[in-house]
Design a protein around this motif. Structure first.
Motif, mmCIF file in Angstrom:
data_model
loop_
_atom_site.group_PDB
_atom_site.id
_atom_site.type_symbol
_atom_site.label_atom_id
_atom_site.label_comp_id
_atom_site.label_asym_id
_atom_site.label_seq_id
_atom_site.Cartn_x
_atom_site.Cartn_y
_atom_site.Cartn_z
ATOM 1 N N HIS A 349 0.876 -1.173 0.000
ATOM 2 C CA HIS A 349 0.000 0.000 0.000
ATOM 3 C C HIS A 349 0.909 1.217 0.000
ATOM 4 N N HIS A 381 -4.592 6.694 -5.408
ATOM 5 C CA HIS A 381 -6.008 6.927 -5.105
ATOM 6 C C HIS A 381 -6.874 6.957 -6.362
ATOM 7 N N GLU A 420 -5.789 2.018 -4.639
ATOM 8 C CA GLU A 420 -6.594 2.169 -3.432
ATOM 9 C C GLU A 420 -7.862 2.868 -3.897
ATOM 10 N N SER A 445 -11.179 1.305 0.171
ATOM 11 C CA SER A 445 -11.120 2.128 1.383
ATOM 12 C C SER A 445 -12.236 3.169 1.415
ATOM 13 N N HIS A 447 -13.103 6.905 2.312
ATOM 14 C CA HIS A 447 -12.452 8.206 2.536
ATOM 15 C C HIS A 447 -13.464 9.338 2.608
ATOM 16 N N HIS A 475 -7.323 0.349 5.803
ATOM 17 C CA HIS A 475 -7.654 0.984 7.093
ATOM 18 C C HIS A 475 -9.148 0.858 7.412
ATOM 19 N N ARG A 513 -2.950 5.779 12.538
ATOM 20 C CA ARG A 513 -4.057 4.894 12.150
ATOM 21 C C ARG A 513 -4.011 3.601 12.971
ATOM 22 N N ASP A 536 1.118 2.297 3.862
ATOM 23 C CA ASP A 536 0.391 3.426 3.282
ATOM 24 C C ASP A 536 1.360 4.596 3.068
HETATM 25 ZN ZN ZN Z 1 -6.474 5.488 2.363
#
Ligand code: ZN
Ligand code: DGT
Ligand code: CA
Ligand code: CA
Length: 581
Positions: A349, A381, A420, A445, A447, A475, A513, A536
């Motif tokens: 990640h 992303h 992601e 994920s 967000h 996460h 996190r 990440d």
């Molecule tokens: Zn993320």
């Protein structure tokens, strides 16, 4: 009890009486006494045997004298305890919040029966504080800000911040004549996700006699960044650092190193259970040694290993010392072989300059290779994250090509093409299936829209888990430690669905996190869900944060087998497509 401690209890009692709505005369008498004692030049402890002298202090009458006598006799004040029982000890935390006085706390209590910082923060976020008499939106915002400050100053600290301060103390003491070891104990050594205060053990010749210890303490308190000394004794000094972190340093002779480490590593609950076991076996256990009950003769003190061994236990790694079954397991030789950093074959990640990262694909790959990884994944992303310049379908496909090209340019490490992808509000993924299918792995994920109702959020995550392209949830709870709570959903339902679909869950190692947390990791393991431990990273320097994830994994009793990115490259690639046994 010194004057400060006495005054503290009296202040708290006054506040609690005020919250309880008692008459102002009584409240004032406690506050006046606290002020008088705090300012009094002599220690009350030295006067308490002579009641006349105590009564001579302005603000202290017969009733207050009785209170003081009680505190010296019992170590506490029954009125204070009664009040704490009636409400909760967390009421005292509320009182520490800037601008939140007993009157407002009483108001909140009577309207909502809430008396802890978390709870009040939640009320404020939900707009329920402004509805109270004499409160408005402005006061509510101020309160939220004050809670944030409280957490930063009086509260806990992220593990990386704690580590940095501990390292500074080690540096400061390194090279001091007669200091052999400087070691962190307490929650930092156990790898807890946040740390309340630092507990540092110093051993060596300089800790063996009182004169040397005082010299050493004089040196310790020259530490740059030290703001205030809280207490200084014969073999202990406590202080506060700029930024609010508290540090307890203890000086011990080298022969007590093992016993001291064991004691000050805790946790308290682990130590209580261990002491009970020791007693049953005819030993006492404290910070100096494990000793025979009969003759007081020490039988083990130098290393933790010999102490656990004499208690007929396998060595218990610090991360497990939470009284969560580790003592029984150690007695039965059934402790798990906890995962280590060396078990990890890759970090899958990370972000690049294509979205919100700071380095290129190849720069990230070189850094991952330097860490000894066999594989890695670039997972930028998707478009829903507009402020991160997230990828749409077209750019995502182009990026896959760039990743493949980079993979050809570098030997010794495989670069997987991943993404992601945002889980949209309704649980759909943010890119087309035809694009996601081309990825080696897909992290799904959340967000956005953190405030959805729990049922809606659960449905959203269940839908993402059932998408055949999802390799693992990123996460998964969305919490930001000390800043933002996890979004609300039925985690057990999501874990069960993940097990069914062979979708894994991430342990995101970023220190703010640490998501999943240790407790949820253990739950996931119980349900047979595999974990992927990642950083990440948004910069090459972030790759080393993996060790915080490893600590949490160990706290969750995870072994190599529970974690997919310990697999060799081919098997790992298969696992990302749900092929694992
Ligand atoms: Zn993320
Ligand atoms: P923290 O500081 O809240 O993150 O958590 P810890 O576990 O570091 O707790 P702390 O700093 O209060 O105490 C350090 C260790 O000392 C603790 O883990 C266990 C040990 N200890 C053993 N017996 C006692 C005791 O009676 N009282 C306290 N406060 N600590 C004890
Ligand atoms: Ca501590
Ligand atoms: Ca401590």
């Amino acid at each position: 009890m010194d004057n400060k401690a006495l005054a503290g209890i009296l202040y708290e009692t006054a506040d609690l009486l005020e919250i309880d709505g008692q008459d102002s005369f009584r409240i004032r008498s406690y506050r006046n006494a606290a002020e008088a004692i705090e300012a009094f030049p002599q220690q009350i402890a030295d006067l308490i045997a002579e009641p006349k002298k105590v009564l001579g202090i302005p603000g202290i009458g017969k009733g207050m004298l009785a209170n003081l006598q009680e505190m010296f006799r019992d170590g506490k004040l029954s009125l204070h305890s009664e009040m704490l029982n009636k409400y909760k000890p967390s009421m005292l935390d509320l009182l520490k919040i800037q601008g939140l006085g007993p009157k407002t706390i009483a108001l909140i209590w009577s309207a909502y029966q809430v008396c802890d910082v978390e709870g009040v923060g939640k009320l404020a976020r939900e707009g329920k504080i402004r509805e109270l008499p004499r409160m408005g939106e402005k006061q509510e915002q101020k309160l939220l800000k004050a809670i944030e400050d409280y957490r930063r100053i009086a509260g806990r600290f992220l593990i990386d911040a704690a580590e940095i301060q501990a390292q500074k103390i080690v540096e400061h003491l390194k090279g001091y004549a007669g200091v052999e070891k400087v070691t962190s104990a307490g929650s930092l050594r156990r790898g807890r996700e946040t740390v309340g205060d630092l507990d540092i053990l110093v051993t060596g010749k300089a800790c063996c006699d009182e004169a040397s210890r005082q010299e050493l303490i004089a040196h310790i308190i020259k530490l740059p960044g030290l703001m205030e000394i809280i207490a200084s004794g014969d073999n202990k000094v406590s202080f506060r650092l700029r930024g609010g972190m508290q540090v307890d340093v203890r000086l011990l002779p080298p022969e007590s190193f093992g016993a001291a480490m064991q004691y000050f590593t805790g946790s308290k609950a682990h130590n209580v259970a261990l002491r009970q076991r020791a007693l049953k076996m005819g030993y006492t256990l404290n910070e100096y040694s494990l000793a025979n009950v009969d003759d007081g003769k020490p039988v083990a003190n130098r290393t933790e290993e010999e102490i656990y061994s004499l208690l007929k236990l396998d060595y218990i790694p610090p991360e497990l010392r939470e009284n969560g079954g580790e003592i029984d397991a150690a007695a039965e030789h059934a402790l798990p072989a906890l995962i280590t950093k060396e078990d990890l074959q890759g970090d899958v990640h990370m972000h690049t300059v294509e979205t919100d990262g700071r380095n290129t694909i190849l720069e990230m790959a070189e850094a991952a290779k330097a860490k000894g990884y066999k594989y890695m994944a670039i997972t930028d992303h998707s478009k829903n994250l507009a402020f991160a310049n997230g990828l749409d379908d077209k750019r995502a496909v182009e990026h896959i090509q760039r990743i493949h090209d980079a993979d050809k340019q570098i030997d010794g490490i495989t670069i997987f093409a991943g993404i992601e992808v945002d889980i949209l509000g309704d649980g759909a993924l943010d890119l087309s299936d035809s694009v996601l299918e081309q990825m080696d792995l897909v992290i799904a994920s959340v967000h956005s829209q953190f405030g959805q109702a729990p049922a809606e959020m659960t449905e959203r995550l269940l839908k993402a888990v059932s998408n055949p392209n999802t390799s693992f949830l990123g996460h998964p709870t969305g919490r930001l430690l000390l800043r933002r709570e996890a979004y609300q959903f039925d985690i057990e339902a999501v874990i069960k669905a993940a097990a069914k679909h062979k979708v894994a869950m991430e342990l995101n190692s970023y220190p703010d996190r640490l998501d999943l947390c240790d407790r949820h990791l253990r739950l996931a393991k119980q349900h047979g869900v595999k974990i992927v431990i990642n950083t990440d990273s948004h910069h090459t320097s972030h790759l080393e944060k993996i060790r915080y994830g490893i600590l949490q994994a160990r706290r969750a009793w995870l072994t190599k087998d529970d974690v997919l990115n310990t697999l060799p490259v081919k098997k790992f690639a298969g696992a990302m497509k749900h092929h694992w046994s």
